[in-house]
Design an enzyme around this catalytic site. Sequence first.
Site, PDB file in Angstrom:
ATOM      1  N   GLY A 208     -14.978  -1.589  -3.229  1.00  0.00           N
ATOM      2  CA  GLY A 208     -15.621  -0.541  -4.035  1.00  0.00           C
ATOM      3  C   GLY A 208     -15.017   0.822  -3.777  1.00  0.00           C
ATOM      4  N   CYS A 209     -14.761   1.111  -2.516  1.00  0.00           N
ATOM      5  CA  CYS A 209     -14.213   2.425  -2.167  1.00  0.00           C
ATOM      6  C   CYS A 209     -12.782   2.567  -2.687  1.00  0.00           C
ATOM      7  CB  CYS A 209     -14.278   2.642  -0.654  1.00  0.00           C
ATOM      8  SG  CYS A 209     -15.978   2.652  -0.037  1.00  0.00           S
TER       9      CYS A 209
END
Length: 158
Positions: free
Chosen positions: A47-48
Site C-alpha cells: 500500500g505504501c
Amino acid sequence: MSDARLSPGDTAPDFTLTSDTGEEVSLSGLRGRKVIVYFYPAAMTPGCTTQACDFTDSLDSLQAAGYEVLGISPDQPAKLAKFRERDSLTFPLLSDPEKQTLTAYGAFGEKKLYGKVVQGVIRSTVVVDEAGVVELAQYNVKATGHVAKLRRDLGLAS
C-alpha cells in the site's frame, strides 16, 4: 499519547527530521510554499509503495501548482533510501523513529488492523499553506486512489 487530530486553520507543528539522503528537513524551512505532508506506516509495503508511486507520478503537476511533497514514516533513513531507489521516488522521505511528528499530527494512535485495535501509524495527509497553517487534514486515507482524490479536494485538474 495524544489522539489530537489537526483541522483546517490549526498551526501545523514544526518538525526537523532526517531524510532518506541524510539531510535535515524542516517544515519551517519550506515557508512560502504549500506542503503536502503524508504519513505512511512502512516503506516498501504494497500500500505504501502504491501511494508513494502515485505521489511521484503526480509530483510535476503538484509542484507546478505550488506544492512540495514530504513522506513521513517511522522507518530509518537507510530503509527510506532503499525505498526511494527501488521505486524511483522523487520527493523527500523523512524518518520519524520516535514518532514525535506522527503523534503531533494525529497520525499515530489507535487503529484497526485485521479487526484488532492496535497502536500504529494512521495513514494521513495534511496540507500546509505558505504560512504554516493547516489547509486540509485527512485521516485513515486509502493508499490506492488517494492522490487523485487529494488533487480533486485541492481543486487541481487531474
